[in-house]
Design a protein around this motif. Sequence first.
Motif, PDB file in Angstrom:
ATOM      1  N   GLU A  68      34.590  90.045  78.447  1.00 41.09           N
ATOM      2  CA  GLU A  68      35.492  88.916  78.689  1.00 41.09           C
ATOM      3  C   GLU A  68      34.908  87.955  79.719  1.00 41.09           C
ATOM      4  OE1 GLU A  68      40.217  88.253  79.769  1.00 41.09           O
ATOM      5  OE2 GLU A  68      39.133  89.968  80.580  1.00 41.09           O
ATOM      6  N   ALA A  69      34.202  88.533  80.713  1.00 40.68           N
ATOM      7  CA  ALA A  69      33.649  87.707  81.777  1.00 40.68           C
ATOM      8  C   ALA A  69      32.579  86.754  81.266  1.00 40.68           C
ATOM      9  CB  ALA A  69      33.075  88.591  82.885  1.00 40.68           C
ATOM     10  N   LEU A  70      31.994  87.075  80.130  1.00 41.03           N
ATOM     11  CA  LEU A  70      30.870  86.272  79.647  1.00 41.03           C
ATOM     12  C   LEU A  70      31.333  85.061  78.848  1.00 41.03           C
ATOM     13  CD1 LEU A  70      28.503  89.147  78.476  1.00 41.03           C
ATOM     14  CD2 LEU A  70      28.847  88.226  80.767  1.00 41.03           C
ATOM     15  N   THR A  71      32.603  85.040  78.453  1.00 43.01           N
ATOM     16  CA  THR A  71      33.104  83.933  77.643  1.00 43.01           C
ATOM     17  C   THR A  71      33.936  82.986  78.499  1.00 43.01           C
ATOM     18  OG1 THR A  71      35.106  85.133  77.079  1.00 43.01           O
ATOM     19  CG2 THR A  71      33.215  85.402  75.593  1.00 43.01           C
ATOM     20  N   GLY A  72      34.423  81.910  77.882  1.00 41.22           N
ATOM     21  CA  GLY A  72      35.325  81.001  78.592  1.00 41.22           C
ATOM     22  C   GLY A  72      34.627  79.983  79.454  1.00 41.22           C
ATOM     23  N   GLY A  73      33.302  79.861  79.321  1.00 37.95           N
ATOM     24  CA  GLY A  73      32.585  78.821  80.067  1.00 37.95           C
ATOM     25  C   GLY A  73      32.411  77.580  79.215  1.00 37.95           C
ATOM     26  N   PHE A  74      31.704  76.581  79.761  1.00 40.12           N
ATOM     27  CA  PHE A  74      31.407  75.377  78.990  1.00 40.12           C
ATOM     28  C   PHE A  74      30.379  75.713  77.914  1.00 40.12           C
ATOM     29  CE2 PHE A  74      32.338  72.611  82.947  1.00 40.12           C
ATOM     30  CZ  PHE A  74      33.640  72.395  82.536  1.00 40.12           C
ATOM     31  N   SER A  75      30.529  75.078  76.738  1.00 39.11           N
ATOM     32  CA  SER A  75      29.517  75.250  75.699  1.00 39.11           C
ATOM     33  C   SER A  75      28.413  74.199  75.826  1.00 39.11           C
ATOM     34  CB  SER A  75      30.165  75.171  74.317  1.00 39.11           C
ATOM     35  OG  SER A  75      30.919  73.977  74.210  1.00 39.11           O
ATOM     36  N   ASP A  76      28.755  73.056  76.452  1.00 35.33           N
ATOM     37  CA  ASP A  76      27.774  71.986  76.683  1.00 35.33           C
ATOM     38  C   ASP A  76      28.002  71.495  78.113  1.00 35.33           C
ATOM     39  OD1 ASP A  76      26.042  69.880  76.623  1.00 35.33           O
ATOM     40  OD2 ASP A  76      27.133  68.712  75.119  1.00 35.33           O
ATOM     41  N   ALA A  77      27.478  72.261  79.077  1.00 37.85           N
ATOM     42  CA  ALA A  77      27.844  72.069  80.485  1.00 37.85           C
ATOM     43  C   ALA A  77      27.632  70.640  81.001  1.00 37.85           C
ATOM     44  CB  ALA A  77      27.101  73.071  81.358  1.00 37.85           C
ATOM     45  N   PRO A  78      26.475  69.999  80.779  1.00 39.05           N
ATOM     46  CA  PRO A  78      26.271  68.680  81.383  1.00 39.05           C
ATOM     47  C   PRO A  78      27.330  67.661  80.946  1.00 39.05           C
ATOM     48  CG  PRO A  78      24.205  69.536  80.568  1.00 39.05           C
ATOM     49  CD  PRO A  78      25.276  70.457  80.063  1.00 39.05           C
ATOM     50  N   VAL A  79      27.678  67.667  79.673  1.00 40.18           N
ATOM     51  CA  VAL A  79      28.625  66.671  79.166  1.00 40.18           C
ATOM     52  C   VAL A  79      30.061  67.065  79.498  1.00 40.18           C
ATOM     53  CG1 VAL A  79      29.570  65.654  77.069  1.00 40.18           C
ATOM     54  CG2 VAL A  79      27.083  65.833  77.367  1.00 40.18           C
ATOM     55  N   GLN A  80      30.399  68.333  79.315  1.00 38.60           N
ATOM     56  CA  GLN A  80      31.777  68.756  79.603  1.00 38.60           C
ATOM     57  C   GLN A  80      32.083  68.649  81.093  1.00 38.60           C
ATOM     58  OE1 GLN A  80      31.376  72.499  77.358  1.00 38.60           O
ATOM     59  NE2 GLN A  80      33.337  71.981  76.429  1.00 38.60           N
ATOM     60  N   ALA A  81      31.104  69.022  81.937  1.00 37.56           N
ATOM     61  CA  ALA A  81      31.318  68.908  83.384  1.00 37.56           C
ATOM     62  C   ALA A  81      31.443  67.443  83.787  1.00 37.56           C
ATOM     63  CB  ALA A  81      30.172  69.578  84.139  1.00 37.56           C
ATOM     64  N   ALA A  82      30.665  66.574  83.140  1.00 37.83           N
ATOM     65  CA  ALA A  82      30.738  65.143  83.464  1.00 37.83           C
ATOM     66  C   ALA A  82      32.118  64.595  83.120  1.00 37.83           C
ATOM     67  CB  ALA A  82      29.656  64.370  82.715  1.00 37.83           C
ATOM     68  N   ARG A  83      32.643  64.962  81.945  1.00 40.21           N
ATOM     69  CA  ARG A  83      33.973  64.469  81.558  1.00 40.21           C
ATOM     70  C   ARG A  83      35.035  65.035  82.488  1.00 40.21           C
ATOM     71  NH1 ARG A  83      32.364  64.649  75.688  1.00 40.21           N
ATOM     72  NH2 ARG A  83      31.759  62.472  75.350  1.00 40.21           N
ATOM     73  N   ALA A  84      34.907  66.324  82.836  1.00 41.03           N
ATOM     74  CA  ALA A  84      35.894  66.943  83.715  1.00 41.03           C
ATOM     75  C   ALA A  84      35.851  66.311  85.100  1.00 41.03           C
ATOM     76  CB  ALA A  84      35.638  68.445  83.814  1.00 41.03           C
ATOM     77  N   PHE A  85      34.636  66.024  85.578  1.00 39.22           N
ATOM     78  CA  PHE A  85      34.552  65.417  86.905  1.00 39.22           C
ATOM     79  C   PHE A  85      35.175  64.031  86.917  1.00 39.22           C
ATOM     80  CE2 PHE A  85      32.420  62.525  89.863  1.00 39.22           C
ATOM     81  CZ  PHE A  85      32.934  63.039  91.038  1.00 39.22           C
ATOM     82  N   ARG A  86      34.973  63.273  85.827  1.00 39.26           N
ATOM     83  CA  ARG A  86      35.572  61.933  85.781  1.00 39.26           C
ATOM     84  C   ARG A  86      37.093  62.012  85.881  1.00 39.26           C
ATOM     85  NH1 ARG A  86      32.392  57.639  84.314  1.00 39.26           N
ATOM     86  NH2 ARG A  86      34.107  56.235  83.904  1.00 39.26           N
ATOM     87  N   ALA A 145      45.776  63.770  84.507  1.00 34.16           N
ATOM     88  CA  ALA A 145      44.760  63.617  83.460  1.00 34.16           C
ATOM     89  C   ALA A 145      44.479  64.972  82.821  1.00 34.16           C
ATOM     90  CB  ALA A 145      43.478  63.044  84.052  1.00 34.16           C
ATOM     91  N   PRO A 146      44.171  64.989  81.513  1.00 28.33           N
ATOM     92  CA  PRO A 146      43.846  66.243  80.847  1.00 28.33           C
ATOM     93  C   PRO A 146      42.369  66.593  80.983  1.00 28.33           C
ATOM     94  CG  PRO A 146      43.967  64.472  79.238  1.00 28.33           C
ATOM     95  CD  PRO A 146      44.205  63.841  80.579  1.00 28.33           C
ATOM     96  N   VAL A 147      42.078  67.888  81.067  1.00 32.85           N
ATOM     97  CA  VAL A 147      40.695  68.385  81.038  1.00 32.85           C
ATOM     98  C   VAL A 147      40.656  69.591  80.104  1.00 32.85           C
ATOM     99  CG1 VAL A 147      40.010  67.612  83.342  1.00 32.85           C
ATOM    100  CG2 VAL A 147      41.114  69.824  83.086  1.00 32.85           C
ATOM    101  N   THR A 148      39.541  69.801  79.435  1.00 31.52           N
ATOM    102  CA  THR A 148      39.433  70.938  78.520  1.00 31.52           C
ATOM    103  C   THR A 148      38.041  71.541  78.568  1.00 31.52           C
ATOM    104  OG1 THR A 148      38.783  69.410  76.769  1.00 31.52           O
ATOM    105  CG2 THR A 148      41.103  70.064  76.816  1.00 31.52           C
ATOM    106  N   GLY A 149      37.927  72.715  77.983  1.00 30.23           N
ATOM    107  CA  GLY A 149      36.592  73.271  77.764  1.00 30.23           C
ATOM    108  C   GLY A 149      36.314  74.609  78.403  1.00 30.23           C
ATOM    109  N   ALA A 150      37.251  75.159  79.191  1.00 32.09           N
ATOM    110  CA  ALA A 150      36.970  76.439  79.831  1.00 32.09           C
ATOM    111  C   ALA A 150      38.232  77.296  79.893  1.00 32.09           C
ATOM    112  CB  ALA A 150      36.423  76.222  81.239  1.00 32.09           C
ATOM    113  N   GLN A 151      38.045  78.596  79.984  1.00 30.91           N
ATOM    114  CA  GLN A 151      39.175  79.510  80.105  1.00 30.91           C
ATOM    115  C   GLN A 151      38.765  80.758  80.881  1.00 30.91           C
ATOM    116  OE1 GLN A 151      42.503  78.922  79.154  1.00 30.91           O
ATOM    117  NE2 GLN A 151      42.537  80.589  80.640  1.00 30.91           N
ATOM    118  N   ALA A 152      39.234  80.839  82.111  1.00 29.58           N
ATOM    119  CA  ALA A 152      38.987  82.034  82.920  1.00 29.58           C
ATOM    120  C   ALA A 152      40.162  82.988  82.766  1.00 29.58           C
ATOM    121  CB  ALA A 152      38.807  81.640  84.378  1.00 29.58           C
TER     122      ALA A 152
END
Lengths: 189, 289
Positions: free
Chosen positions: A5-23, A36-43
């Motif tokens: 379980e610990a290995l899943t739930g991260g970004f699949s395309d970190a540079p782009v998803q992190a950029a959108r989330a940071f914005r 604002a909505p953000v998506t792409g991860a599940q801890a």
Amino acid sequence: MPTTEALTGGFSDAPVQAARAFRAALEVMARPGHIAPVTGAQAPGLSGAASVLLLTLCDRETPLHLAQGSDSAALRDWVAFHLGAPLVPAEEAMFALGSWAALAPLERFRIGTAEYPDRAVTLIVEMDRLAPDGARLTGPGIATEARLSLPETAAFQRNNALFPLGWDAFFTCGDDIAALPRSTKVEAA
Amino acid sequence: MTDAAYNFAYLDEQTKRMIRRAILKGLAVPGYQVPFASREMPMPYGWGTGGVQVTAACLTPDDVLKVIDQGADDTTNAVSIRRFFERTGGVAVTTRTEEASVIQTRHRIPETPLTEGQILVYQVPIPEPLRFLEPRETETRKMHALEEYGLMHVKLYEDIAHNGAISTAYAYPVKVEGRYVMDPSPIPKFDNPRLESAAIQLFGAGREQRIYALPPHTKVVSLDFEDHPFDPSKADHDCDLCGSGSSYLDEVIMDDEGGRMFVCSDTDYCATRRARGFRGALSSEEDAA
């Protein structure tokens, strides 16, 4: 036996998803009350929004505090794999995550120093509800006034009185984030 | 179009997280200079390495980027930074102020008012407004902590005593939300009133390793005295190409006999006005036709 379980739930395309989330994080911190909505991860055990914020802002350079209720063995494994952030007591944290009740007492957290007010904690507060109503917000980032369903007002008023010291908070609920920097003046609805 | 050899927007993810954390703290304490671990960029210090790092941390693939240098879209610095992000980020670029979502600037604020949703990134050479008055970082840091800005007022007063007016014409110091004195980067003081904006304004100083920020609608006051109020002056002239009487002008020497013309420093603003049919005193015949 460890699970995967610990290995899943991260970004699949970190540079782009992190950029959108940071914005989104940038927009809500610059405009208190804005949601604002953000998506792409599940801890494990966290909202999607809190998971995204952790992945976007935390790494091995950011001591992280997990408050009671959010802290779990599964989440610790997830943090170790995806962030590598050292888990620390509240007093040493650069980021702290939990429900509003679990994060109290807030006096434990770092509020920066007079010469380095940036060395203060950023709280990530898990909420049951996040809506543009309730407490009245004014200050930098707000043209006239904004409203946000804060868990209380007194703690934010005390924090604002410390300006330029104080902590800053993100609020997360489902896939939504909002923020309240220390500079915002808060009045009860 | 993206160079696949680079990560999106050039910087690695760990560096971007570090810069992003600094930007968020900068927004939380408007006007305070947040230290950050500035990286070496593939351009020399003084060419906007601070602004480039802030822009790289903010860009998404959906952005439309505009880069200006002293108001111009077509100068070396602006062209090379725009190409840099076209190659490493694959972002769309524009010269139109209204179409841009992120604008990186060296020493100007666009004439066209910025709107909600836009981000203005400044390239900053010396972020510390007190640096030329007090060279020691330990001391200026203490002065900011104690809100001890008397020295800055003495400097402005000496200007008046020597010249009869405050002679600081660019990088004119401002006070943010009644707390921190901030260097708005070397923009002409003409631009100072526009620091109160609907856009998010971020300031990056690469060599000096500082990031600071102004959230939208933050109160920004240019320092002055009651009997010598702040005056955002400009050349007493209209643009010779588009006829604008309200834009900031560059003076261009035309020949060896004292011939000169004044043109808008903001090339997009000037070109847009000319396209709409506005003409100045020295517009050519073809233009007028």
